[in-house]
Structure formats: structure tokens, C-alpha cells
Design a protein around this motif. Structure first.
Motif, PDB file in Angstrom:
ATOM      1  N   LYS A 102      -5.149   7.249  15.818  1.00  0.00           N
ATOM      2  CA  LYS A 102      -4.169   6.947  14.781  1.00  0.00           C
ATOM      3  C   LYS A 102      -4.046   8.158  13.875  1.00  0.00           C
ATOM      4  CE  LYS A 102      -5.219   2.921  12.852  1.00  0.00           C
ATOM      5  NZ  LYS A 102      -5.213   1.919  11.787  1.00  0.00           N
TER       6      LYS A 102
ATOM      7  N   MET B 296      -1.563  10.082  10.577  1.00  0.00           N
ATOM      8  CA  MET B 296      -0.503   9.993   9.589  1.00  0.00           C
ATOM      9  C   MET B 296       0.691  10.771  10.111  1.00  0.00           C
ATOM     10  SD  MET B 296      -0.230   8.509   6.749  1.00  0.00           S
ATOM     11  CE  MET B 296       1.303   8.338   5.851  1.00  0.00           C
TER      12      MET B 296
ATOM     13  N   LEU C 246      11.891   4.541   1.845  1.00  0.00           N
ATOM     14  CA  LEU C 246      11.302   3.445   2.617  1.00  0.00           C
ATOM     15  C   LEU C 246       9.962   3.067   1.994  1.00  0.00           C
ATOM     16  CD1 LEU C 246      11.214   1.613   5.171  1.00  0.00           C
ATOM     17  CD2 LEU C 246      10.182   3.543   6.392  1.00  0.00           C
ATOM     18  N   CYS C 247       9.884   1.843   1.472  1.00  0.00           N
ATOM     19  CA  CYS C 247       8.665   1.420   0.770  1.00  0.00           C
ATOM     20  C   CYS C 247       7.977   0.280   1.514  1.00  0.00           C
ATOM     21  CB  CYS C 247       9.001   0.938  -0.637  1.00  0.00           C
ATOM     22  SG  CYS C 247       9.554   2.251  -1.717  1.00  0.00           S
ATOM     23  N   PHE C 248       6.686   0.450   1.745  1.00  0.00           N
ATOM     24  CA  PHE C 248       5.858  -0.612   2.308  1.00  0.00           C
ATOM     25  C   PHE C 248       5.035  -1.210   1.175  1.00  0.00           C
ATOM     26  CE2 PHE C 248       6.653   2.313   5.785  1.00  0.00           C
ATOM     27  CZ  PHE C 248       6.791   1.506   6.909  1.00  0.00           C
ATOM     28  N   TYR C 249       4.681  -2.487   1.314  1.00  0.00           N
ATOM     29  CA  TYR C 249       3.810  -3.110   0.310  1.00  0.00           C
ATOM     30  C   TYR C 249       2.998  -4.207   0.987  1.00  0.00           C
ATOM     31  CZ  TYR C 249       7.557  -6.578   0.213  1.00  0.00           C
ATOM     32  OH  TYR C 249       8.483  -7.521   0.574  1.00  0.00           O
ATOM     33  N   PRO C 250       1.854  -4.583   0.363  1.00  0.00           N
ATOM     34  CA  PRO C 250       0.926  -5.491   1.053  1.00  0.00           C
ATOM     35  C   PRO C 250       1.493  -6.873   1.342  1.00  0.00           C
ATOM     36  CG  PRO C 250      -0.149  -4.403  -0.782  1.00  0.00           C
ATOM     37  CD  PRO C 250       1.304  -4.102  -0.909  1.00  0.00           C
TER      38      PRO C 250
ATOM     39  N   VAL D  49       1.868  -6.785  -8.027  1.00  0.00           N
ATOM     40  CA  VAL D  49       2.311  -5.507  -8.590  1.00  0.00           C
ATOM     41  C   VAL D  49       3.380  -4.890  -7.700  1.00  0.00           C
ATOM     42  CG1 VAL D  49       0.139  -5.108  -9.780  1.00  0.00           C
ATOM     43  CG2 VAL D  49       0.464  -4.158  -7.503  1.00  0.00           C
TER      44      VAL D  49
ATOM     45  N   ILE E 260       0.407   3.590   7.811  1.00  0.00           N
ATOM     46  CA  ILE E 260       0.004   2.934   6.560  1.00  0.00           C
ATOM     47  C   ILE E 260      -0.416   1.473   6.765  1.00  0.00           C
ATOM     48  CG2 ILE E 260       1.320   4.443   5.040  1.00  0.00           C
ATOM     49  CD1 ILE E 260       2.597   0.996   5.952  1.00  0.00           C
ATOM     50  N   TYR E 261      -0.489   1.027   8.051  1.00  0.00           N
ATOM     51  CA  TYR E 261      -0.895  -0.355   8.317  1.00  0.00           C
ATOM     52  C   TYR E 261      -2.416  -0.447   8.309  1.00  0.00           C
ATOM     53  CZ  TYR E 261      -1.358  -4.876  10.662  1.00  0.00           C
ATOM     54  OH  TYR E 261      -1.681  -6.167  10.974  1.00  0.00           O
TER      55      TYR E 261
ATOM     56  N   VAL F 126      -2.481  -5.991   6.637  1.00  0.00           N
ATOM     57  CA  VAL F 126      -1.317  -5.790   5.757  1.00  0.00           C
ATOM     58  C   VAL F 126      -0.961  -4.305   5.685  1.00  0.00           C
ATOM     59  CG1 VAL F 126      -1.838  -7.779   4.303  1.00  0.00           C
ATOM     60  CG2 VAL F 126      -2.727  -5.525   3.650  1.00  0.00           C
ATOM     61  N   GLU F 127       0.250  -4.028   5.166  1.00  0.00           N
ATOM     62  CA  GLU F 127       0.647  -2.646   4.930  1.00  0.00           C
ATOM     63  C   GLU F 127       0.073  -2.213   3.576  1.00  0.00           C
ATOM     64  OE1 GLU F 127       2.592  -2.275   7.687  1.00  0.00           O
ATOM     65  OE2 GLU F 127       4.521  -3.304   7.442  1.00  0.00           O
ATOM     66  N   THR F 128      -0.297  -0.950   3.466  1.00  0.00           N
ATOM     67  CA  THR F 128      -0.673  -0.416   2.159  1.00  0.00           C
ATOM     68  C   THR F 128       0.607   0.067   1.475  1.00  0.00           C
ATOM     69  OG1 THR F 128      -1.210   1.639   3.307  1.00  0.00           O
ATOM     70  CG2 THR F 128      -3.028   0.196   2.763  1.00  0.00           C
ATOM     71  N   ARG F 129       0.486   0.509   0.214  1.00  0.00           N
ATOM     72  CA  ARG F 129       1.701   0.888  -0.527  1.00  0.00           C
ATOM     73  C   ARG F 129       2.174   2.285  -0.158  1.00  0.00           C
ATOM     74  NH1 ARG F 129       2.675  -3.225  -4.030  1.00  0.00           N
ATOM     75  NH2 ARG F 129       0.776  -4.271  -4.680  1.00  0.00           N
ATOM     76  N   GLY F 130       2.790   2.374   1.015  1.00  0.00           N
ATOM     77  CA  GLY F 130       3.336   3.650   1.474  1.00  0.00           C
ATOM     78  C   GLY F 130       4.786   3.794   1.044  1.00  0.00           C
TER      79      GLY F 130
ATOM     80  N   VAL G 199       0.863   7.234  -0.518  1.00  0.00           N
ATOM     81  CA  VAL G 199       0.237   5.982  -0.097  1.00  0.00           C
ATOM     82  C   VAL G 199      -0.799   5.563  -1.124  1.00  0.00           C
ATOM     83  CG1 VAL G 199      -0.902   4.754   1.778  1.00  0.00           C
ATOM     84  CG2 VAL G 199       0.475   6.758   2.309  1.00  0.00           C
TER      85      VAL G 199
ATOM     86  N   PRO H 272      -3.585  -1.354  -2.446  1.00  0.00           N
ATOM     87  CA  PRO H 272      -2.786  -2.443  -3.020  1.00  0.00           C
ATOM     88  C   PRO H 272      -2.798  -2.629  -4.542  1.00  0.00           C
ATOM     89  CG  PRO H 272      -3.703  -3.153  -0.947  1.00  0.00           C
ATOM     90  CD  PRO H 272      -4.276  -1.774  -1.216  1.00  0.00           C
TER      91      PRO H 272
END
Lengths: 86, 132
Positions: free
Chosen positions: A39, A41, A76-80, A86, B43-44, B50-54, B69, B72
């Protein structure tokens, strides 16, 4: 731009564009020393992996493809998760 | 984008977010069940599922220009994301002839890298200019 999705009991899914071909290539290639794909980045200055994903937008369920946004700047935003404070 | 389904996105938008932002979230809320896209973007978090804040800035050619990144519990700074997009747009419009020094904002001076500027940045730019 975005195609509207039919709503049924199956959860709509998306995925990486071209992922099926990649899977086949991986199966043919020899595994790494750890026996698992490393894996890493993604890198700045390199193309963003293209994908399609189901989305909720403007009261509708649609399918969004990243490459449809070529010609525009994309954040592009990822979030938990939804409702994660938050 | 998160691992939640579009149905959960609808509930979150309609019942909570629309009470913070008039008209609800103005952009697409994407679903990444299984984290396939998040994995491709690195970022997973497989352990937590879950995904982290990327956060990724992608230019009009589909090239990743920057990312950030966070774990959470800490939220992003949207102003900083906008500032970075504005800086990348400025550099792109200059066709790469200009560079934006630390803390640059629209209106602040840029640098024009070249042989004449080597070792001379201190003459035209100082560290106070990095702050607002």
C-alpha cells in the motif's frame, strides 16, 4: 453531468475506473515478498485515480465520475463517517 | 466521500447539515462502501474500516497537486484549502513562471524563479510576509 440512479433495495456501489483490468493484471503478476500488494500514498504531480461513486446531491441519488470534472478544480474530501461530530 | 451509503448521507444532510447550511450541502456527498476509492488514495484505515480525513486538490488536467491527511478527531481548515487552490490557480495561470512563497494570499507578492533570484530571495521577501 451526473447520471441519476434508480433507487432499489440494493445499495448502489461504485469503484475505480479500470479496476477490473487491474485485478487481472495483478493475478498474472508475481506476488511481492510479503505476498500482498504494497500500500502506498498517491503522489503529487501524478494523475488522481479515476472512480465512479454513488452520491446524494441536491435531493437526488446520482452517480458521479471523477473524470467528468476534467477542466475544473476538484477538492476531494474523505471523512470517517456521517454524524462523526467534526 | 465516506463509507456511508447514500441513504445515510441523505439522512445526515436532511436532518442535521441542512440546519447548519441553508439549503443543505451544496456539493455531491459520495459513498465509498468497502473503501475501494479510499484505498486507491491511500487514506482508508483497514483496521477501523473507515476513511481518514484526506483532502486532495485535483487540477483541471486530473493531476493531484496537493493533499492533507488528518486522523479523525481534528477537523480541517477550509480557508487553508481555499488558499492552496488559489495559489495553484495563480501558478497555473502564470504558466509556471511564478511561485507563491510561504503564506501567500491573492494580492501578496509572488516570486519569479530564475538564475537572477538564486541567493537573492532575502532582498525581496522577508519572513514577516509569511504571516497575515
Amino acid at each position: 453531468m451526473a447520471e441519476e440512479l434508480k433507487v432499489g433495495c440494493a445499495r448502489p456501489t461504485g469503484g475505480l475506473v479500470g479496476a477490473e483490468e487491474e485485478k487481472q493484471e495483478l493475478a498474472e503478476s508475481t506476488p511481492t515478498s510479503k505476498g500482498k500488494e504494497m500500500k502506498s500514498m498517491i503522489q503529487v504531480g501524478k494523475p488522481a485515480p479515476d472512480f465512479t461513486a454513488p452520491a446524494y446531491h441536491g435531493g437526488k441519488f446520482v452517480s458521479v465520475k471523477l473524470s467528468d470534472y476534467l477542466g475544473k478544480w476538484v477538492l476531494l474530501c474523505f471523512y470517517p463517517g456521517d454524524f462523526t461530530f467534526v | 466521500m465516506s463509507i456511508d451509503s447514500v441513504f445515510v448521507h441523505k439522512m445526515w444532510n436532511d436532518h442535521e447539515l441542512s440546519k447548519m447550511v441553508a439549503g443543505g450541502v451544496p456539493f455531491a456527498m459520495l459513498s465509498d462502501a468497502g473503501g475501494k476509492v479510499g484505498t486507491a488514495y491511500g487514506i482508508y484505515n483497514e483496521e477501523m474500516g473507515v476513511e481518514t480525513r484526506g483532502r486532495f486538490i485535483i487540477d483541471p488536467d486530473g493531476i493531484v497537486q496537493g493533499f492533507e491527511v488528518l486522523t479523525p478527531p481534528v477537523g480541517r481548515n477550509i480557508n487553508e484549502s481555499f488558499r492552496q487552490v488559489q495559489a495553484f490557480q495563480h501558478v497555473r495561470n502564470s504558466q509556471g513562471t511564478e511561485a507563491t512563497p510561504s503564506g501567500w494570499r491573492p494580492g501578496k507578492m509572488t516570486l519569479k524563479p530564475g538564475p537572477d533570484l538564486v541567493g537573492k530571495v532575502w532582498e525581496v521577501w522577508n519572513t514577516k510576509m509569511a504571516f497575515d
